[in-house]
Design a protein around this motif. Structure first.
Motif, mmCIF file in Angstrom:
data_model
loop_
_atom_site.group_PDB
_atom_site.id
_atom_site.type_symbol
_atom_site.label_atom_id
_atom_site.label_comp_id
_atom_site.label_asym_id
_atom_site.label_seq_id
_atom_site.Cartn_x
_atom_site.Cartn_y
_atom_site.Cartn_z
ATOM 1 N N THR A 60 0.954 -1.245 0.129
ATOM 2 C CA THR A 60 -0.016 0.076 0.046
ATOM 3 C C THR A 60 0.813 1.134 -0.068
ATOM 4 O O THR A 60 1.910 1.235 0.410
ATOM 5 C CB THR A 60 -0.877 0.095 1.205
ATOM 6 N N TRP A 61 0.201 2.384 -0.635
ATOM 7 C CA TRP A 61 0.862 3.740 -0.521
ATOM 8 C C TRP A 61 -0.084 4.722 -0.831
ATOM 9 O O TRP A 61 -0.995 4.628 -1.663
ATOM 10 C CB TRP A 61 2.175 3.596 -1.467
ATOM 11 N N LYS A 62 0.229 5.868 -0.429
ATOM 12 C CA LYS A 62 -0.733 7.116 -0.408
ATOM 13 C C LYS A 62 -0.082 7.863 -1.404
ATOM 14 O O LYS A 62 1.332 8.355 -1.322
ATOM 15 C CB LYS A 62 -0.747 7.803 0.785
ATOM 16 N N VAL A 63 -0.813 8.574 -2.492
ATOM 17 C CA VAL A 63 -0.231 9.342 -3.322
ATOM 18 C C VAL A 63 0.003 10.904 -2.764
ATOM 19 O O VAL A 63 -1.098 11.286 -2.197
ATOM 20 C CB VAL A 63 -1.041 9.535 -4.527
ATOM 21 N N THR A 64 1.376 11.193 -2.726
ATOM 22 C CA THR A 64 1.526 12.412 -2.373
ATOM 23 C C THR A 64 0.840 13.551 -2.809
ATOM 24 O O THR A 64 0.394 13.548 -3.893
ATOM 25 C CB THR A 64 3.134 12.782 -2.404
ATOM 26 N N GLY A 65 0.191 14.365 -1.970
ATOM 27 C CA GLY A 65 -0.599 15.538 -2.167
ATOM 28 C C GLY A 65 -2.032 15.305 -2.730
ATOM 29 O O GLY A 65 -2.825 15.889 -3.294
ATOM 30 N N SER A 66 -2.612 14.077 -2.525
ATOM 31 C CA SER A 66 -3.856 13.578 -2.748
ATOM 32 C C SER A 66 -4.505 12.834 -1.831
ATOM 33 O O SER A 66 -3.870 12.534 -0.585
ATOM 34 C CB SER A 66 -4.079 12.664 -4.233
ATOM 35 N N PHE A 95 -3.421 3.515 -2.830
ATOM 36 C CA PHE A 95 -3.255 2.376 -3.852
ATOM 37 C C PHE A 95 -3.053 0.977 -2.862
ATOM 38 O O PHE A 95 -2.452 1.096 -1.588
ATOM 39 C CB PHE A 95 -2.235 2.483 -4.802
ATOM 40 N N GLU A 96 -3.490 0.118 -3.120
ATOM 41 C CA GLU A 96 -3.462 -1.310 -2.440
ATOM 42 C C GLU A 96 -3.133 -2.228 -3.556
ATOM 43 O O GLU A 96 -3.950 -2.425 -4.488
ATOM 44 C CB GLU A 96 -4.560 -1.736 -1.793
ATOM 45 N N ALA A 139 -7.549 1.478 -6.058
ATOM 46 C CA ALA A 139 -7.158 2.887 -5.356
ATOM 47 C C ALA A 139 -8.467 3.180 -4.798
ATOM 48 O O ALA A 139 -9.651 3.002 -5.141
ATOM 49 C CB ALA A 139 -7.052 3.636 -6.591
ATOM 50 N N MET A 140 -8.269 4.039 -3.645
ATOM 51 C CA MET A 140 -9.180 4.064 -2.799
ATOM 52 C C MET A 140 -9.182 5.655 -2.291
ATOM 53 O O MET A 140 -8.093 6.149 -2.169
ATOM 54 C CB MET A 140 -9.270 3.512 -1.328
ATOM 55 N N ARG A 141 -10.485 6.164 -2.297
ATOM 56 C CA ARG A 141 -10.560 7.642 -1.926
ATOM 57 C C ARG A 141 -11.819 7.529 -0.772
ATOM 58 O O ARG A 141 -12.898 7.129 -0.913
ATOM 59 C CB ARG A 141 -11.231 8.509 -2.919
ATOM 60 N N ASP A 142 -11.433 7.906 0.582
ATOM 61 C CA ASP A 142 -12.695 8.300 1.637
ATOM 62 C C ASP A 142 -13.168 6.987 1.844
ATOM 63 O O ASP A 142 -14.473 6.696 1.921
ATOM 64 C CB ASP A 142 -13.800 9.118 1.231
ATOM 65 N N GLY A 143 -12.420 5.747 1.731
ATOM 66 C CA GLY A 143 -12.906 4.402 1.850
ATOM 67 C C GLY A 143 -13.614 3.876 0.881
ATOM 68 O O GLY A 143 -14.008 2.673 0.807
ATOM 69 N N GLN A 189 8.835 4.305 -4.098
ATOM 70 C CA GLN A 189 8.350 4.933 -2.814
ATOM 71 C C GLN A 189 6.782 4.898 -3.144
ATOM 72 O O GLN A 189 5.979 4.437 -2.293
ATOM 73 C CB GLN A 189 8.949 6.159 -2.674
ATOM 74 N N GLU A 190 6.362 5.321 -4.472
ATOM 75 C CA GLU A 190 5.089 5.423 -4.596
ATOM 76 C C GLU A 190 4.724 4.745 -6.038
ATOM 77 O O GLU A 190 5.275 5.671 -7.043
ATOM 78 C CB GLU A 190 4.393 6.789 -4.504
ATOM 79 N N GLY A 191 4.148 3.831 -6.158
ATOM 80 C CA GLY A 191 4.161 3.309 -7.620
ATOM 81 C C GLY A 191 5.322 2.605 -8.183
ATOM 82 O O GLY A 191 6.400 2.213 -7.386
ATOM 83 N N PHE A 192 5.517 2.404 -9.352
ATOM 84 C CA PHE A 192 6.447 1.878 -10.199
ATOM 85 C C PHE A 192 6.614 2.214 -11.475
ATOM 86 O O PHE A 192 5.292 2.557 -12.126
ATOM 87 C CB PHE A 192 6.702 0.366 -9.838
ATOM 88 N N LEU A 193 7.776 2.040 -12.302
ATOM 89 C CA LEU A 193 7.540 2.185 -13.790
ATOM 90 C C LEU A 193 7.667 0.644 -14.494
ATOM 91 O O LEU A 193 7.814 -0.255 -13.703
ATOM 92 C CB LEU A 193 8.975 2.761 -14.237
ATOM 93 N N MET A 194 7.324 0.677 -15.582
ATOM 94 C CA MET A 194 7.297 -0.532 -16.409
ATOM 95 C C MET A 194 8.312 -1.363 -16.304
ATOM 96 O O MET A 194 8.175 -2.553 -16.335
ATOM 97 C CB MET A 194 6.829 0.063 -17.857
#
Length: 272
Positions: A27-33, A37-38, A46-50, A244-249
């Protein structure tokens, strides 16, 4: 001595019987948002407000509904079949890129098959992402003009070189023997992309194109471009590059990015 040996054997057996701990989702939280993500081996959400705003496993009902809509129980569909899979390619900030593959036969003259990349902005909806909003169009245009694979399909070299927009450039290309669907390609340039790796101050972007004619169904063509990284994208891209947040292909396999697949088979008709 015998009792000690027996105790050791029992201890080894007990250790062997202990179930392995379950792998926890990453899991990681997108900075500034407010997006979290899980990711597991079976899904990416992707979750927002549960609430889920992006998911792969949750698409199964839509997959089945798209096939069975308008089909009643009296129709014989024993020769029908369908499948769809989603292969996650990259996650940069709130942007998820995946390969959408589907195929099968659901009546008509021919089976169907397609493969394409899709990028979604989970904060805005499926069709909101636009590569030309992220990178200056002049940079994308320049990279397309320089690409050796793209240049192979110049139908009108003068129109190709003088093109001032991506749309004009694509209009100057021909499908060729490879049957590349450039004529439908503006939406592909906007949304059928994935972020592959970083090279210095540039990022390698993959753009996929579909096929131009039915005889080429199922084919996908990928063009790779190196684009200067805009300052606004640098932080999110760096966090994805370092995982740290996500990944590249290029790291999708290493992080065990999921592939989710659905399958449906037809059935005999029921008597009315």
């Amino acid at each position: 001595m015998g009792r000690m040996l027996m105790s050791s054997v029992v201890m080894v057996a007990l250790l062997a019987a202990t179930p392995a701990p379950k792998t926890q989702p990453l899991t990681w939280k997108v900075t500034g948002s407010d997006v979290t993500f899980e990711m597991s081996s079976k899904d990416l959400r992707a979750m927002r407000d549960g609430k889920e705003v992006f998911g792969l496993q949750s698409r199964k009902k839509g997959f089945v509904d798209s096939i069975t809509e308008g089909v009643d129980a009296t129709q014989d569909t024993t020769d029908w079949e369908a499948s769809q899979s989603f292969n996650v390619l990259s996650v940069v900030g709130p942007w998820v890129s995946y390969e959408d593959s589907n195929g099968g036969y659901t009546g008509g003259a021919h089976p169907y098959a397609s493969r394409i990349y899709v990028t979604e902005d989970v904060t805005k909806g499926k069709d909101a992402f636009n590569l030309l909003d992220v990178f200056p169009e002049k940079d994308v245009l320049k990279a397309l003009k320089a690409d050796g694979y793209v240049r192979k399909f110049m139908g009108d070299p003068k129109a190709f070189e003088s093109a001032k927009t991506v749309e004009a450039l694509l209009a100057s290309l021909e499908a060729g023997e490879d049957c590349v669907g450039f004529e439908y390609g503006l939406d592909n340039v906007k949304r059928s992309v994935a972020f592959h790796h970083v090279e210095g101050d540039k990022v390698a972007v993959r753009i996929s194109f579909g096929y131009a004619a039915e005889m080429c169904r199922g084919n996908m063509y990928v063009v790779g471009l190196l684009l200067p990284i805009p300052a606004s994208l640098q932080p999110a891209l760096e966090r994805a590059r370092t995982r740290q947040e996500g990944f590249l292909m290029k790291d999708a396999k290493a992080v065990k990015a999921p592939t989710v697949s659905f399958k449906w088979d037809g059935a005999k008709s029921k008597k009315p």
